[in-house]
Design an enzyme around this catalytic site. Structure first.
Site, PDB file in Angstrom:
ATOM      1  N   GLY A 249       0.855  -1.182   0.000  1.00  0.00           N
ATOM      2  CA  GLY A 249       0.000   0.000   0.000  1.00  0.00           C
ATOM      3  C   GLY A 249       0.888   1.227   0.000  1.00  0.00           C
ATOM      4  CB  SER A 250       2.219   3.311   2.768  1.00  0.00           C
ATOM      5  OG  SER A 250       0.932   3.608   3.267  1.00  0.00           O
TER       6      SER A 250
ATOM      7  CD  GLU B 257      -6.554   9.558  -5.430  1.00  0.00           C
ATOM      8  OE1 GLU B 257      -5.672  10.360  -5.752  1.00  0.00           O
ATOM      9  OE2 GLU B 257      -7.545   9.313  -6.136  1.00  0.00           O
TER      10      GLU B 257
ATOM     11  CD1 TRP C  12      -6.600  -2.289  -1.466  1.00  0.00           C
ATOM     12  CD2 TRP C  12      -8.721  -1.573  -1.304  1.00  0.00           C
ATOM     13  NE1 TRP C  12      -7.108  -2.732  -0.267  1.00  0.00           N
ATOM     14  CE2 TRP C  12      -8.395  -2.312  -0.143  1.00  0.00           C
ATOM     15  CE3 TRP C  12     -10.001  -1.028  -1.429  1.00  0.00           C
ATOM     16  CZ2 TRP C  12      -9.303  -2.523   0.886  1.00  0.00           C
ATOM     17  CZ3 TRP C  12     -10.912  -1.236  -0.404  1.00  0.00           C
ATOM     18  CH2 TRP C  12     -10.559  -1.970   0.734  1.00  0.00           C
TER      19      TRP C  12
END
Lengths: 250, 407
Positions: free
Chosen positions: B156-157, B390, B181
């Site tokens: 993700g990050s 985002e 996602w």
């Protein structure tokens, strides 16, 4: 075909109306304005006729103050070619003088068809289309709910008491538009940006003195609060009694 | 098509309160932008708001008819140049669309929002003339959608190091792995896959973006089930099993895919901020109207209590502050002067103030706020996405702190 669409800037239907101190006009402060809803059908129909024919012009005209530029820009954004503001600082409420000023201007431009809303939702006079047609010497069909154009002849359908009437006419004509005639389009961004480059001309409206005078304006009486007589079947006798004896509708 | 209300609202009824957000926007944007915002707001009121509850209760994604209507209005092509079939607008127009549609539903607004800011944007910024010509006109009409393949089940990050790989095999690239996602996956024609192509490169120089058609052999899409936020928005996972594409699929430059991703997300963050403010704007109007209508004790509205007023005033302050800041960021973005920190900060602040205040707004309204038809619970749920979407706010603070620690 050169089409003129007559529009009017009116108080929004969800705005609160207050009577001005003179008791004869509405207080404009705090009132939001919008394009008369029936005129949206007229504009949409004009754009569709032009699209169908693949040629012609759509010119939108209104009488009013400079504030009406906003509504005119909106019509340009939706696809009209040109807008004309016939300026006046007066409050124009008399259908005959409106028609006189519009007819004088329409006679000065190329025009085979005038489209307008069936009425303005502020004054609800319902006078302009017929009055304008008479002054121009055009055919007139009012409250049209369906309109087709083939080989230069319009076939219009109108809802009359308990029936639907079908009439035909040729240009030049004034046609007033009823709800259900079409579904007006929204302005898109491209149209809004293009509208900035389209002509919005101004000229003084040549308005004759009004033949009518507004003596007074009053708001409808406030509605009394509702009354709950009970619930379920048991309440029916009380409801009937109230409808008969108090409301006197039975 | 536009639904025209005639005689729908009683002319002499008690005033319906004008939208607070409209009064602020009037002073922040020019007439032309305001006319566009008004048109999209009217569209949302007539074509989206009346159907939302039905779509929610039926657990439907945004219906095709609604996507088509938004396409006809040009919403999918807002910042796409007219020469490519778009509306020729800018990023501010996209943000205004987020404010106008997000007022009713973030999930509906994100559909064209993500299609533009995550789908078309990387193509506009990094696409070759041939790639732009091939895709932008259909994207602008909403007939085709690109999705952004960034997040993964395990990434993700830490997006600079994707687990999806693309390995060169002769003149082809072979893609393997899974993205998840991905917003708009249900309607996607293509996915821009951010894939590891150079594992031994420097951090940020290990990946490449590849445009992969969704109907390519070896691509599998599945809608992610059980999502309770942005319910009408499509969120998919996309699997790649030995998917082969050529060099013409590369978006940007080989091994510079992270730059494509990061640059794309910058503008997207302003859009997420607009959704957070749109929800706040809705909640402010709903709460202040309710506070005047809800009569408790001595036949008086609860709006007379200072603790109720505090919540309403704080929402109003947050809304004006957020809108002013967001429009400032939009101006910088148009001038190509918006830093990553600035985009991150406005997103962090708008999302957290709006979602914190929503909790209080619901507390003011009490039990009625628990029901879907009241609308607040929808925005409450959706605001969570604005905190983590985002770029999660926690991860973005790492970015924001950088200039503060430099010597």
């Amino acid at each position: 075909m050169d089409i003129v669409v007559c529009i009017k800037r009116v108080p929004a239907t969800d705005t609160t109306i207050k009577i001005a101190a003179d008791g004869k006009s509405i207080e404009p402060a705090g009132v939001s304005f919008e394009l008369n809803a029936y005129d949206e059908f007229a504009l949409e129909q004009a754009l569709r006729i032009k699209e169908q024919l693949g040629s012609g012009t759509v010119t939108v005209v209104t009488i009013g103050s400079k504030d009406a530029q906003k509504e005119l820009r909106d019509t340009l954004a939706r696809g009209a070619d040109k807008a004309v503001l016939l300026t006046t600082d007066q409050w124009v409420f008399d259908g005959a003088s409106t028609a006189a000023a519009l007819a004088a201007w329409i006679k000065s431009v190329p025009c085979n068809l005038v489209l307008c809303g069936r009425q303005a939702v502020d004054s609800d006079n319902n006078q302009l289309p017929a009055n304008l047609a008479a002054r121009l010497g055009f055919a007139c069909v009012t409250e049209v709910a369906k309109l087709e154009l083939a080989d230069g002849t319009f076939t219009a359908e109108r809802d009359i008491e308990g029936a639907r009437e079908v009439v035909t006419c040729k240009t030049p004509a004034v046609i007033s538009c009823q709800k259900g005639l079409n579904e007006p389009r929204y302005a898109n961004l491209k149209g809004i940006m293009a509208a900035k480059k389209k002509p919005l001309e101004e000229a003084a409206a040549s308005l004759p003195a009004p033949a009518l005078e507004i003596v007074s304006l009053t708001l409808p009486p406030a509605r009394a609060a509702g009354k709950i007589l009970g619930t379920g079947v048991d309440a029916v006798p009380a409801l009937i009694a109230a409808l008969r004896d108090e409301a006197k509708v039975l | 098509m536009r639904s025209v209300a005639i005689g729908a609202a009683p002319r002499y009824a008690a005033p319906t309160m004008a939208r607070r957000i409209d009064t602020y926007l009037k002073d922040l944007i020019g007439d032309e932008k305001l006319a566009f915002y008004d048109a999209v707001r009217d569209f949302g009121d007539a074509e989206i708001a009346p159907h939302l509850l039905h779509w929610e209760r039926e657990h439907q994604l945004v219906p095709d008819s609604c996507i088509q209507a938004m396409g006809e209005l040009g919403l999918f092509g807002l910042p796409i140049a007219e020469e490519h079939g778009g509306q020729g607008g800018d990023h501010t127009d996209l943000v205004l669309m987020g404010l106008a549609i997000g007022y009713h539903s973030q999930a509906v607004a994100i559909t064209p929002g993500a299609a533009i800011s995550l789908g078309a944007k990387p193509l506009q910024l990094f696409g070759t003339p041939a790639q732009k010509k091939a895709h932008l006109p259909a994207l602008a009409r909403g007939e085709r959608m690109f999705v952004f393949g960034l997040s993964e089940p395990g990434r993700g990050s830490d997006a600079a190091n994707p687990q999806v790989t693309a390995v060169r095999k002769g003149s082809k690239w072979v893609v393997n792995g899974e993205k998840c996602w991905s917003t708009n996956a249900r309607w996607a024609s293509h996915v821009v896959v951010h894939a590891l192509t150079n594992p031994s490169g420097a951090n940020g120089k290990r990946s490449t973006c590849l445009i992969v058609p969704m109907d390519q052999k070896g691509v599998f899409y599945q809608e992610m089930q059980g999502k309770k936020v942005w319910e009408q928005s499509s969120t998919g996972s996309i699997m790649f099993e030995n998917v082969e594409v050529g060099d013409d699929a590369i978006l940007g430059t080989e091994n510079d895919g992270f730059k494509v991703m990061v640059t794309t997300l910058n503008g997207g963050r302003l859009f997420i901020a607009s959704l957070a403010l749109a929800s706040l704007a809705f909640a402010l109007d709903k709460t202040r109207v309710y506070a005047e209508e809800r009569i408790q004790f001595d036949d008086q509205p609860i709006g007379r209590f200072q603790r109720v007023q505090d919540v309403i005033v704080d929402m109003d302050i947050a809304l004006e502050r957020g809108l002013t800041w967001l429009m400032h960021c939009c101006r910088l973005y148009e001038q190509d002067k918006l830093s990553r920190e600035q985009a991150a900060k406005v997103k962090v602040d708008c999302s957290r103030s709006a979602s914190d205040l929503l909790t209080l707004a619901m507390e003011v309204c009490g039990g009625v706020a628990c029901f879907d038809e009241f609308g607040l619970i929808r925005h409450f749920n959706d605001l969570f996405v604005t905190r983590v979407g985002e770029g999660s706010n926690f991860a973005l603070k790492d970015l924001i702190v950088r200039p503060l620690r430099k010597n």
